[in-house]
Design a protein around this motif. Structure first.
Motif, PDB file in Angstrom:
ATOM      1  N   LEU A  88      41.181  29.340  40.501  1.00  0.00           N
ATOM      2  CA  LEU A  88      42.108  29.971  39.561  1.00  0.00           C
ATOM      3  C   LEU A  88      43.430  30.314  40.246  1.00  0.00           C
ATOM      4  O   LEU A  88      44.501  30.165  39.648  1.00  0.00           O
ATOM      5  N   LEU A  89      43.362  30.741  41.487  1.00  0.00           N
ATOM      6  CA  LEU A  89      44.587  31.042  42.240  1.00  0.00           C
ATOM      7  C   LEU A  89      45.397  29.765  42.472  1.00  0.00           C
ATOM      8  O   LEU A  89      46.623  29.771  42.354  1.00  0.00           O
ATOM      9  N   THR A  90      44.717  28.664  42.751  1.00  0.00           N
ATOM     10  CA  THR A  90      45.396  27.378  42.934  1.00  0.00           C
ATOM     11  C   THR A  90      46.091  26.943  41.647  1.00  0.00           C
ATOM     12  O   THR A  90      47.241  26.490  41.671  1.00  0.00           O
ATOM     13  N   ILE A 137      38.320  39.346  33.732  1.00  0.00           N
ATOM     14  CA  ILE A 137      38.467  37.885  33.723  1.00  0.00           C
ATOM     15  C   ILE A 137      39.437  37.470  32.614  1.00  0.00           C
ATOM     16  O   ILE A 137      40.315  36.627  32.825  1.00  0.00           O
ATOM     17  N   ASP A 138      39.286  38.085  31.437  1.00  0.00           N
ATOM     18  CA  ASP A 138      40.211  37.774  30.336  1.00  0.00           C
ATOM     19  C   ASP A 138      41.647  38.130  30.717  1.00  0.00           C
ATOM     20  O   ASP A 138      42.578  37.374  30.427  1.00  0.00           O
ATOM     21  N   ARG A 139      41.829  39.287  31.366  1.00  0.00           N
ATOM     22  CA  ARG A 139      43.174  39.680  31.814  1.00  0.00           C
ATOM     23  C   ARG A 139      43.715  38.691  32.837  1.00  0.00           C
ATOM     24  O   ARG A 139      44.884  38.298  32.790  1.00  0.00           O
ATOM     25  N   LEU A 140      42.847  38.274  33.776  1.00  0.00           N
ATOM     26  CA  LEU A 140      43.256  37.313  34.798  1.00  0.00           C
ATOM     27  C   LEU A 140      43.682  36.000  34.163  1.00  0.00           C
ATOM     28  O   LEU A 140      44.731  35.442  34.508  1.00  0.00           O
ATOM     29  N   LEU A 141      42.896  35.506  33.222  1.00  0.00           N
ATOM     30  CA  LEU A 141      43.240  34.248  32.547  1.00  0.00           C
ATOM     31  C   LEU A 141      44.550  34.392  31.784  1.00  0.00           C
ATOM     32  O   LEU A 141      45.377  33.481  31.772  1.00  0.00           O
ATOM     33  N   GLY A 142      44.732  35.556  31.161  1.00  0.00           N
ATOM     34  CA  GLY A 142      45.988  35.807  30.459  1.00  0.00           C
ATOM     35  C   GLY A 142      47.176  35.828  31.405  1.00  0.00           C
ATOM     36  O   GLY A 142      48.236  35.286  31.092  1.00  0.00           O
TER      37      GLY A 142
END
Length: 184
Positions: free
Chosen positions: A103-105, A166-171
């Motif tokens: 996800l960071l990539t 996880i939802d916040r991260l994806l957002g």
């Protein structure tokens, strides 16, 4: 035909109750033995199925579908409780670290150089906390520590917080990609 005395009827009912109790106890012992023998196998199979999502995300990333990869990686987290196979905890921890790296990539690919993902740290912290809760449960079952009856509620609360993080991260990742302006 002889009359059935009340004493015979009472003894029959007692034997029936005892035999039903024995069948129930033996059934529970058999079920526990089955779960102890094969429960870890089912957990490992569920983990393998979930890790296939990660492979699909890798394929999407290689094809250049970054939004699709983010979506698939977001759904690839393995948040089922692990109750039978403590060795699986290590694999799940490494798997989640790999997912966060992916996800960071993707976020780095989507961003123009100013990468700020506060939800990444929260997600990482909550995943580490989840592993610790599950380790506590294994220690409790082994009798190595004082019994804690709050493992299941802690796991449920952690899962709720993790899904939010996880939802916040994806957002955050997808919004960093939307903010990028490309000039041709």
């Amino acid at each position: 035909m002889p009359d059935v005395s009340a004493l015979t009827l009472l003894l029959s009912l007692c034997f029936l109750a005892v035999s039903i109790s024995l069948v129930y106890i033996l059934g529970k012992v058999f079920l526990r033995g089955f779960q102890a023998s094969f429960g870890g196998l089912f957990e490992r199979a569920a983990f393998r199925r979930q890790s296939l999502h990660c492979q699909r995300g890798d394929e999407l990333f290689e094809q250049g579908d970054l939004a699709g990869a983010v979506r698939v990686f977001g759904g690839a987290f393995f948040l089922r409780p692990i109750r039978h196979n403590s060795f699986l905890l290590t694999e799940v921890g490494k798997y989640h670290t790999g997912l966060l790296n992916r996800l960071l990539t993707v976020a780095d690919e989507l961003d123009t150089g100013r990468l700020s993902l506060p939800a990444l740290a929260d997600t990482d912290r909550l995943l580490a906390e989840r592993l610790e809760i599950q380790l506590d449960a294994f220690r409790e079952r082994a009798g190595a520590s004082r019994p804690r009856t709050d493992v299941e509620p802690r796991l449920k609360e952690n899962e709720r917080q993790l899904r939010t993080a996880i939802d916040r991260l994806l957002g955050e990742i997808t919004s960093s990609g939307e903010e990028r302006v490309v000039y041709h």
